[in-house]
Motif scaffolding. Sequence first.
Motif, mmCIF file in Angstrom:
data_model
loop_
_atom_site.group_PDB
_atom_site.id
_atom_site.type_symbol
_atom_site.label_atom_id
_atom_site.label_comp_id
_atom_site.label_asym_id
_atom_site.label_seq_id
_atom_site.Cartn_x
_atom_site.Cartn_y
_atom_site.Cartn_z
ATOM 1 N N SER A 149 0.756 -1.254 -0.077
ATOM 2 C CA SER A 149 -0.015 0.131 -0.210
ATOM 3 C C SER A 149 1.004 1.274 0.106
ATOM 4 C CB SER A 149 -0.962 0.210 1.133
ATOM 5 O OG SER A 149 -1.911 -1.230 1.145
ATOM 6 N N ALA A 150 2.211 1.133 0.130
ATOM 7 C CA ALA A 150 2.939 2.417 0.130
ATOM 8 C C ALA A 150 3.772 2.233 -1.119
ATOM 9 C CB ALA A 150 3.870 2.113 1.399
ATOM 10 N N PRO A 151 4.595 3.476 -1.357
ATOM 11 C CA PRO A 151 5.314 3.584 -2.344
ATOM 12 C C PRO A 151 6.560 2.685 -2.533
ATOM 13 C CG PRO A 151 5.327 5.660 -1.656
ATOM 14 C CD PRO A 151 4.391 4.636 -0.935
ATOM 15 N N ARG A 152 7.248 2.160 -3.500
ATOM 16 C CA ARG A 152 8.391 1.282 -3.377
ATOM 17 C C ARG A 152 9.386 2.180 -2.838
ATOM 18 N NH1 ARG A 152 6.715 1.261 -8.294
ATOM 19 N NH2 ARG A 152 8.518 2.403 -9.224
ATOM 20 N N PRO A 153 10.400 1.420 -2.128
ATOM 21 C CA PRO A 153 11.372 2.197 -1.350
ATOM 22 C C PRO A 153 12.328 2.437 -2.907
ATOM 23 C CG PRO A 153 10.933 0.146 -0.198
ATOM 24 C CD PRO A 153 10.106 0.093 -1.418
ATOM 25 N N VAL A 154 13.281 3.673 -2.407
ATOM 26 C CA VAL A 154 14.012 3.957 -3.619
ATOM 27 C C VAL A 154 15.281 3.551 -3.599
ATOM 28 C CG1 VAL A 154 12.813 6.363 -3.709
ATOM 29 C CG2 VAL A 154 14.644 6.010 -2.307
ATOM 30 N N GLY A 155 15.424 2.489 -2.643
ATOM 31 C CA GLY A 155 16.830 1.758 -2.497
ATOM 32 C C GLY A 155 16.622 0.359 -2.096
ATOM 33 N N TYR A 200 16.126 -1.722 0.551
ATOM 34 C CA TYR A 200 15.578 -1.720 2.091
ATOM 35 C C TYR A 200 14.349 -1.743 2.145
ATOM 36 C CZ TYR A 200 14.679 3.141 1.129
ATOM 37 O OH TYR A 200 14.063 4.403 0.482
ATOM 38 N N PRO A 201 13.794 -2.652 3.301
ATOM 39 C CA PRO A 201 12.253 -2.938 3.432
ATOM 40 C C PRO A 201 11.643 -1.561 3.991
ATOM 41 C CG PRO A 201 13.539 -3.562 5.560
ATOM 42 C CD PRO A 201 14.445 -2.969 4.428
ATOM 43 N N HIS A 202 10.172 -1.439 3.820
ATOM 44 C CA HIS A 202 9.610 -0.466 4.249
ATOM 45 C C HIS A 202 9.598 -0.170 6.105
ATOM 46 C CE1 HIS A 202 7.096 -0.869 0.537
ATOM 47 N NE2 HIS A 202 7.170 0.480 0.641
ATOM 48 N N ALA A 203 9.900 -1.341 6.638
ATOM 49 C CA ALA A 203 10.097 -1.411 8.185
ATOM 50 C C ALA A 203 10.615 -2.658 8.436
ATOM 51 C CB ALA A 203 8.644 -1.264 8.736
ATOM 52 N N ARG A 204 11.011 -2.744 9.778
ATOM 53 C CA ARG A 204 11.690 -4.168 10.285
ATOM 54 C C ARG A 204 11.030 -3.810 11.698
ATOM 55 N NH1 ARG A 204 16.986 -7.136 9.153
ATOM 56 N NH2 ARG A 204 16.347 -8.869 10.540
ATOM 57 N N ARG A 205 10.263 -5.254 12.176
ATOM 58 C CA ARG A 205 9.914 -5.220 13.397
ATOM 59 C C ARG A 205 10.815 -6.077 14.318
ATOM 60 N NH1 ARG A 205 3.918 -6.788 15.392
ATOM 61 N NH2 ARG A 205 4.259 -7.066 17.718
ATOM 62 N N VAL A 206 11.391 -5.642 15.432
ATOM 63 C CA VAL A 206 11.887 -6.501 16.329
ATOM 64 C C VAL A 206 11.290 -6.366 17.599
ATOM 65 C CG1 VAL A 206 14.208 -6.502 17.495
ATOM 66 C CG2 VAL A 206 14.220 -5.687 15.202
ATOM 67 N N GLY A 207 10.888 -7.626 18.007
ATOM 68 C CA GLY A 207 10.120 -7.503 19.427
ATOM 69 C C GLY A 207 8.862 -6.809 19.214
ATOM 70 N N ASN A 208 8.646 -5.847 20.184
ATOM 71 C CA ASN A 208 7.506 -4.981 19.914
ATOM 72 C C ASN A 208 7.718 -3.729 19.454
ATOM 73 O OD1 ASN A 208 5.590 -6.825 21.299
ATOM 74 N ND2 ASN A 208 5.866 -5.941 23.076
ATOM 75 N N LEU A 209 8.901 -3.576 18.746
ATOM 76 C CA LEU A 209 9.312 -1.983 18.251
ATOM 77 C C LEU A 209 9.320 -2.419 16.670
ATOM 78 C CD1 LEU A 209 12.325 -0.921 20.444
ATOM 79 C CD2 LEU A 209 9.873 -0.204 20.532
ATOM 80 N N LEU A 210 8.892 -1.324 16.076
ATOM 81 C CA LEU A 210 8.652 -1.294 14.699
ATOM 82 C C LEU A 210 9.507 -0.084 14.017
ATOM 83 C CD1 LEU A 210 7.302 -2.381 12.043
ATOM 84 C CD2 LEU A 210 5.445 -0.915 12.329
ATOM 85 N N PHE A 211 10.515 -0.289 13.258
ATOM 86 C CA PHE A 211 11.532 0.764 12.843
ATOM 87 C C PHE A 211 10.947 0.992 11.354
ATOM 88 C CE2 PHE A 211 13.310 -1.422 16.099
ATOM 89 C CZ PHE A 211 14.037 -0.320 17.017
ATOM 90 N N LEU A 212 10.454 2.211 10.946
ATOM 91 C CA LEU A 212 10.228 2.434 9.432
ATOM 92 C C LEU A 212 11.336 3.149 9.031
ATOM 93 C CD1 LEU A 212 7.351 2.295 10.904
ATOM 94 C CD2 LEU A 212 6.512 4.133 9.211
ATOM 95 N N SER A 213 11.615 2.556 7.828
ATOM 96 C CA SER A 213 12.656 3.378 6.798
ATOM 97 C C SER A 213 12.260 4.581 6.528
ATOM 98 C CB SER A 213 12.930 2.446 5.614
ATOM 99 O OG SER A 213 13.401 1.247 5.947
ATOM 100 N N GLY A 214 12.844 5.721 6.190
ATOM 101 C CA GLY A 214 12.580 6.959 5.582
ATOM 102 C C GLY A 214 11.441 6.600 4.700
#
Length: 144
Positions: free
Chosen positions: A9-15, A17-31
């Motif tokens: 549902s989001a635009p493709r990354p320009v490089g 990398y994934p849109h995000a990475r989940r580690v445990g309960n934390l979700l880190f969105l790429s730029g």
Amino acid sequence: MSQVIHSQSAPRPVGAYPHARRVGNLLFLSGVGPRSPLDNSIPGNVHDADGKLVAYDIEAQCRQVFANVKAVLESAGAQWRDLVDVTVYLTDMTADFAVYNRLYAEYFAGVDAARTTLGITALPTPIAIELKCIAAVGTSTGTL
């Protein structure tokens, strides 16, 4: 446990990398930038006959970047209210901060995420704003 998130549902990354990475309960969105997920266009950008960017609409870009962040969050099973930290990059702090800040207040009403806003000279594509976000998923993010 770690999970890579790719959103349809989001635009493709320009490089690479994934849109995000989940580690445990934390979700880190790429730029996340304001490109349209439908056609990869940048809302509000105006180009001259040679293709050079001559103007942009910061309000249109803000609205699209917020929609893109929401799409990535939802693809990862998170919600807007799960955001706990937001870093915002603006390419023209002087010209764009007031509009961005007004829209941020509108979209983030009731969300008590920490926020940092940085003025920078450029982003990898001709965009005026990018967000880097962290969300806490499946936890209570209330006050202590």
